[in-house]
Write a protein that holds these residues in place. Structure first.
Motif, mmCIF file in Angstrom:
data_model
loop_
_atom_site.group_PDB
_atom_site.id
_atom_site.type_symbol
_atom_site.label_atom_id
_atom_site.label_comp_id
_atom_site.label_asym_id
_atom_site.label_seq_id
_atom_site.Cartn_x
_atom_site.Cartn_y
_atom_site.Cartn_z
ATOM 1 N N GLY A 70 41.895 18.402 39.355
ATOM 2 C CA GLY A 70 42.489 17.522 38.799
ATOM 3 C C GLY A 70 43.365 18.185 37.628
ATOM 4 N N ASP A 71 43.285 17.697 36.479
ATOM 5 C CA ASP A 71 44.039 18.220 35.599
ATOM 6 C C ASP A 71 43.294 19.066 34.424
ATOM 7 N N TRP A 72 42.149 19.455 34.953
ATOM 8 C CA TRP A 72 41.342 20.383 34.144
ATOM 9 C C TRP A 72 40.967 21.788 34.672
ATOM 10 N N GLN A 73 40.928 22.649 33.966
ATOM 11 C CA GLN A 73 40.713 23.942 34.433
ATOM 12 C C GLN A 73 39.736 24.575 33.315
ATOM 13 N N HIS A 74 38.675 25.320 33.772
ATOM 14 C CA HIS A 74 37.703 25.944 33.049
ATOM 15 C C HIS A 74 37.380 27.402 33.502
ATOM 16 N N ALA A 75 37.217 28.167 32.665
ATOM 17 C CA ALA A 75 36.803 29.530 32.814
ATOM 18 C C ALA A 75 35.883 30.217 31.899
ATOM 19 N N LEU A 76 34.884 30.499 32.516
ATOM 20 C CA LEU A 76 33.644 31.202 31.945
ATOM 21 C C LEU A 76 33.379 32.497 32.236
ATOM 22 N N ILE A 77 33.490 33.441 31.153
ATOM 23 C CA ILE A 77 33.412 34.974 31.528
ATOM 24 C C ILE A 77 32.269 35.550 30.588
ATOM 25 N N TRP A 78 31.311 36.371 31.421
ATOM 26 C CA TRP A 78 30.415 36.761 30.903
ATOM 27 C C TRP A 78 30.197 38.365 30.648
ATOM 28 N N VAL B 99 30.935 42.329 34.102
ATOM 29 C CA VAL B 99 31.835 41.312 33.720
ATOM 30 C C VAL B 99 31.742 40.342 34.985
ATOM 31 N N SER B 100 31.518 39.049 34.540
ATOM 32 C CA SER B 100 31.405 38.102 35.785
ATOM 33 C C SER B 100 32.459 36.770 35.257
ATOM 34 N N SER B 101 32.829 36.107 36.025
ATOM 35 C CA SER B 101 33.361 34.946 35.585
ATOM 36 C C SER B 101 33.341 33.787 36.480
ATOM 37 N N ALA B 102 33.212 32.380 35.949
ATOM 38 C CA ALA B 102 33.325 31.283 37.097
ATOM 39 C C ALA B 102 34.610 30.518 36.671
ATOM 40 N N TRP C 131 35.807 17.349 44.235
ATOM 41 C CA TRP C 131 35.379 17.990 43.009
ATOM 42 C C TRP C 131 36.370 19.393 42.591
ATOM 43 N N GLY C 132 37.183 19.512 43.298
ATOM 44 C CA GLY C 132 38.162 20.868 42.772
ATOM 45 C C GLY C 132 37.773 22.026 43.680
ATOM 46 N N THR C 133 37.995 23.156 43.095
ATOM 47 C CA THR C 133 37.797 24.507 43.455
ATOM 48 C C THR C 133 37.156 25.387 42.505
ATOM 49 N N LEU C 134 35.994 26.101 43.061
ATOM 50 C CA LEU C 134 35.196 27.140 42.336
ATOM 51 C C LEU C 134 35.591 28.326 42.869
ATOM 52 N N LYS C 135 35.813 29.248 41.628
ATOM 53 C CA LYS C 135 36.002 30.668 41.978
ATOM 54 C C LYS C 135 35.059 31.571 41.294
ATOM 55 N N LEU C 136 34.423 32.338 41.694
ATOM 56 C CA LEU C 136 33.338 33.075 41.334
ATOM 57 C C LEU C 136 33.944 34.550 41.339
ATOM 58 N N SER C 137 34.117 35.597 40.354
ATOM 59 C CA SER C 137 34.560 36.560 40.403
ATOM 60 C C SER C 137 33.882 37.553 39.339
ATOM 61 N N GLY C 138 33.861 38.829 39.606
ATOM 62 C CA GLY C 138 33.318 39.663 38.725
ATOM 63 C C GLY C 138 33.213 41.132 39.126
ATOM 64 N N GLN C 139 32.881 42.157 38.304
ATOM 65 C CA GLN C 139 32.779 43.237 38.574
ATOM 66 C C GLN C 139 31.529 44.277 37.969
ATOM 67 N N LEU C 140 30.927 45.002 38.503
ATOM 68 C CA LEU C 140 29.789 45.871 37.911
ATOM 69 C C LEU C 140 30.055 47.275 38.141
ATOM 70 N N SER C 141 29.915 48.148 36.989
ATOM 71 C CA SER C 141 29.854 49.555 37.069
ATOM 72 C C SER C 141 28.685 50.137 36.669
ATOM 73 N N TYR C 142 28.048 51.024 37.557
ATOM 74 C CA TYR C 142 26.873 51.488 37.238
ATOM 75 C C TYR C 142 27.038 53.195 37.289
ATOM 76 N N VAL C 143 26.609 53.814 36.113
ATOM 77 C CA VAL C 143 26.973 54.992 35.979
ATOM 78 C C VAL C 143 25.592 56.052 36.406
ATOM 79 N N LEU C 144 25.920 56.901 37.247
ATOM 80 C CA LEU C 144 24.628 57.636 37.897
ATOM 81 C C LEU C 144 24.519 59.000 37.165
ATOM 82 N N ARG C 145 25.787 59.571 36.753
ATOM 83 C CA ARG C 145 25.685 60.852 36.192
ATOM 84 C C ARG C 145 26.930 60.978 34.997
ATOM 85 N N PHE C 146 26.808 61.432 34.059
ATOM 86 C CA PHE C 146 27.700 62.060 32.996
ATOM 87 C C PHE C 146 27.123 63.122 32.368
#
Length: 854
Positions: free
Chosen positions: A769-777, A761-764, A718-733
């Motif tokens: 095969g010949d298909w590539q898909h990227a979903l970004i939230w 920001v997260s992505s999957a 079924w190919g390869t699945l990559k999960l990636s993302g980042q979270l920034s949380y501000v405690l004080r400004f």
């Protein structure tokens, strides 16, 4: 209602937060942004986010600016083309940690480039990301830590290093075209081409050339269905945002003429609750550009030449052209606050707006004060054209154990702004006196009278940068735990900015002038050193220091200590302690005065206390300013339970001292009676002018943490699945609301620009095969609106989808959908409708991309 879901949304963001970057995979020693010493570790002592060329393609975005502004660390106080009322219209910047574009250093191939030709928000000197190429980008490294000890001023919040390809084989072409599918009519086309030949190791040379182009249609407020009526009464603290005009004296219900052009008769109470009678008012939506129409072209040329086995020469050339077109504003409204510039006294002088007896608009026998919008002159239009370049050449080599690099460069940004349908002050005074222009019934005016009033102007600005850099590195000696690494060098640069205004403004000809005159030049010289010290097999330290001398204000010293501890194969501990600084910018420290316009909410306004009121801001520079200094602390841990998974958690803390700024408009208005002279009102009691001066106001404290997680899963057939993302949380400004006051924590509010507590920001990515898909939230948390009681600005999130089908070995086609679910940005009554630093009004946008290699 949003508060009830906040814990769930935070949990979802944490669960989905997988990093957008991938770590460097090279086994050889490489130079990572933030250090001059080459290392072989995948993870260093500071957090560096790497955005690869594949990440750029998967995002579906068509500019460097759009890619960088999407990262979670860009948490507030950064502007792009939506800031149409700016002296830097059509530009895009980046504000890591929310502390302003002036505190984020932008590099290309590790070297500085010229700042934009003039200042953002009349104060911030910054690099325009829209001037930088996309086609040649190999990767982008984002150092989310202070780096003044390595790079000097402006690196307080971090560094963005845009790395362009130095070698490329063959040619590649990519074209993309798309449009809005929500009825706005906006379209966009782009193209990228890159070609190269030669490998330095094999052929003794390499040459890479790239060009990219982009064209996008203008988006007006009247193009967007939920904004075109300018009726926001269904929103919290919203109003019917129509503008009363064409009236006599100070009472909007005393009409000047009747409904004409875009004017309609409306109940005064519909615009300002509690008022009675009817007024003439117009819908401002057709006169508001949300996103300018743009045309851009960038080129990049890079070459390397092998001189001998130990020496090579290199050269880079960057060039870019950008044009932005927008509707600057509705036609000019003349009223009691009408003014022009007096260059002799360096002040604004009031121009009387009085209808004399006998004027066609005044059938009576006594003079009449009036307010009128000159609709028949047409909307005021603005076009900004910018040319940017950087030429850099150098030579580097290896001798007697030393790796050395010597380079010299020249960079500049040149801007020319032209405006149409502004108003000639002397022609206006003449038509008032001779009655040749009818304000009450503009349909009776001749085109000759209109053309006498119309004024077109040209405003030039440029910024320049000259640099000479020399650095050298060596392993000085062998310690029990490994080699002692050293890097040192010297740098010199000359910075300049010459932002002028039009001759029509200086002569007092232009009514309601905007002025941002900046004229400064300074030399900066620096000496720096860095040591990499292996303490044990798994523990190392990095010690660095930099001394900078500025010709205009003096000196600054910036030290740094970084520790890296590989506690286990699966566990890395790291931390840095450093000091940084930001030199006062030219608009802050040179002898300059800025006249700008903005909107304020004035609770004592007698006409529209619940609507933003346009006012004039006069801001004075301060030659006695001292640089801002910062103390930076970063602590992090990286956990890698297996070779396909990593989890990074980094805490950051920045304390800035002597922050340069001016008091906010809200603060000045709130303290109007205790600090007289800063607020000027007309005879109606409406604010016309706020007076400010830059000063070292006090401290700023910023703290928070980032979470980066990545995972790669082999799905067999079924190919390869990559999960990636980042979270920034501000405690004080936290900043003081007024000079000398205690710090106020503005996290989750818009006290100091909107600072959402959470951005994720997260992505999957799925390849099969010949298909590539990227979903970004992308998720932006909500915040409390501080100028309206009990108003909470809702969180906002979008989904982007890119699907690619490989046609053959050299050709692929992609479908790109931005804002898949057509989400609207969240309502904020302190702005016209939503905060442009957080939201985007374009809605769902669909594009098709074709890529071919040959």
């Amino acid at each position: 209602m949003q508060t009830n879901y906040r814990p769930l949304r935070i949990a979802l963001a944490l669960a989905a937060a997988f990093p957008v970057y991938s770590h460097a995979q090279e086994a050889e020693r490489v130079e990572i942004t933030g250090s001059h010493i080459r290392v072989s570790q995948k993870e260093g002592a500071a957090a560096v986010q790497v955005i690869s060329a594949k990440d750029l393609r998967d995002s579906g975005k068509t500019s460097v600016a759009e890619v960088l502004r999407a990262i979670s660390a860009n948490s507030g106080n950064s502007y792009n083309e939506q800031y149409t009322g700016s002296f830097s219209a059509g530009t895009s910047g980046l504000s890591l940690r929310g502390i302003g574009q002036k505190n984020t250093l932008i590099l290309v191939n590790g070297k500085r480039v010229s700042s934009y030709a003039t200042a953002q928000n009349t104060q911030e000197v910054f690099v325009d990301l829209n001037s930088l190429p996309l086609a040649a980008v190999q990767r982008i490294e984002v150092l989310k830590d202070g780096a003044s000890s390595v790079y000097g001023s402006d690196a307080v919040a971090g560094v963005v290093n845009i790395i362009l390809a130095r070698e490329f084989q063959g040619s590649e072409l990519s074209v993309q075209a798309g449009s809005s599918v929500t009825g706005t009519g906006q379209t966009e086309q782009s193209a990228l081409f890159q070609t190269g030949r030669g490998k330095l190791a094999e052929d003794g040379y390499s040459l890479v050339f790239s060009v990219d182009a982009q064209k996008r249609g203008k988006l007006q407020q009247s193009d967007v269905s939920w904004l075109r009526d300018a009726d926001f009464r269904s929103q919290q603290n919203g109003t019917l945002a129509w503008v009363p005009t064409n009236y006599l004296g100070t009472d909007p219900t005393r009409w000047l003429g009747n409904a004409q052009g875009p004017l309609q008769v409306l109940p005064y109470g519909a615009i300002t609750p509690g008022k009675s009678g009817n007024v003439l008012a117009y819908n401002p939506a057709p006169y508001k550009t949300l996103i300018p129409g743009i045309e851009r072209v960038h080129t990049a040329l890079s070459g390397k030449l092998k001189i001998n086995d130990d020496t090579e020469a290199y050269a880079d050339w960057l060039w870019g052209y950008s044009r932005a077109d927008q509707t600057f504003s509705a036609p000019l409204t003349v009223s009691s606050s009408l003014r022009a510039w007096n260059n002799g006294t360096q002040s604004l002088e009031t121009i009387p707006v009085i209808l004399p007896p006998g004027n066609p608009s005044n059938p009576g026998t006594t003079p009449l004060a009036f307010t009128s919008t000159l609709f028949d002159l047409g909307p005021r239009m603005k076009t900004d054209r910018v040319t940017f370049y950087r030429a850099l050449a150098g030579i580097k080599g290896y001798n007697a154990g030393w790796d050395w690099d010597l380079s010299a460069g020249q960079s500049a940004s040149v801007m020319v702004e032209t405006v149409l349908n502004f108003v000639n002050r002397y022609a206006f005074q003449q038509v008032l006196a001779d009655g040749s222009y009818n304000f009450a019934n503009q349909a009776q005016n001749t085109e000759e009278a209109r053309n006498r009033l119309r004024l077109s102007t040209r405003r030039p600005a440029d910024a320049g940068l000259s640099t000479i850099d020399f650095s050298a590195t060596k392993e000085l000696l062998q310690l029990p735990a490994g080699p002692l690494g050293f890097a040192g060098g010297v740098q010199w640069r000359r910075e300049s900015m010459n932002s002028q205004t039009s001759t029509a403004v200086l002569s007092g000809t232009e009514l309601r002038p905007a002025i941002n005159i900046i004229n400064g030049q300074r030399d900066v010289s620096a000496l720096f050193a860095e040591f990499s010290v292996p303490l044990t097999k798994n523990l190392s330290a990095n010690v660095a220091g930099r001394y900078d001398h500025y010709s205009d204000f003096g000196n600054a010293f910036s030290p740094k200590l970084a520790i890296r501890y590989q506690a286990a194969d699966w566990l890395l501990l790291r931390g840095t302690v450093s000091r940084g600084f930001r030199a006062p910018s030219f608009p802050e420290i040179t002898c300059s005065t800025t006249v700008s316009y903005g909107g304020v909410l004035d609770p004592r306004d007698p006409v529209s206390p619940n609507q933003p009121r346009g006012v004039t801001n006069i801001t004075i520079a301060n030659p006695a300013l001292q640089p801002e200094h910062s103390d930076n602390l970063n602590l992090g841990v990286v956990i890698a339970p297996d070779q396909n998974t990593s989890i990074g958690i980094d805490y950051y803390q920045i304390t800035q001292k002597g922050v340069i700024g001016t008091e906010s408009a809200d603060t000045i208005i709130s303290n109007e009676f205790s600090v007289p002279g800063k607020v000027l009102r007309d005879e109606q009691g409406r604010i016309t002018t706020l007076y400010r001066q830059y000063r070292n106001q006090g401290n700023r404290e910023v703290a928070g943490f980032d979470i980066d997680i990545r995972h790669r899963q082999n799905l067999q057939q079924w190919g390869t699945l990559k999960l990636s993302g980042q979270l920034s949380y501000v405690l004080r400004f936290a900043e003081p609301l007024t000079t000398g006051a205690a710090l106020t924590n503005g996290v989750g509010t818009n006290y100091f620009g909107s600072i959402p507590r959470l951005r994720g920001v997260s992505s999957a990515g799925w390849e099969s095969g010949d298909w590539q898909h990227a979903l970004i939230w992308s998720y932006t948390g909500g915040y409390r609106q501080t100028t309206a009681q009990n108003e909470h600005v809702d969180a906002w999130s979008t989904w982007d989808l890119t699907t690619t089908r490989k046609i053959n070995a050299t050709t692929s086609v992609s479908l790109v959908v931005q804002n898949l679910l057509n989400r609207k940005p969240s309502w904020d009554s302190s702005t016209s409708f939503f905060d442009i630093t957080q939201g985007d009004p374009r809605g769902r946008f669909v594009s098709v991309r074709l890529n071919h290699k040959f």
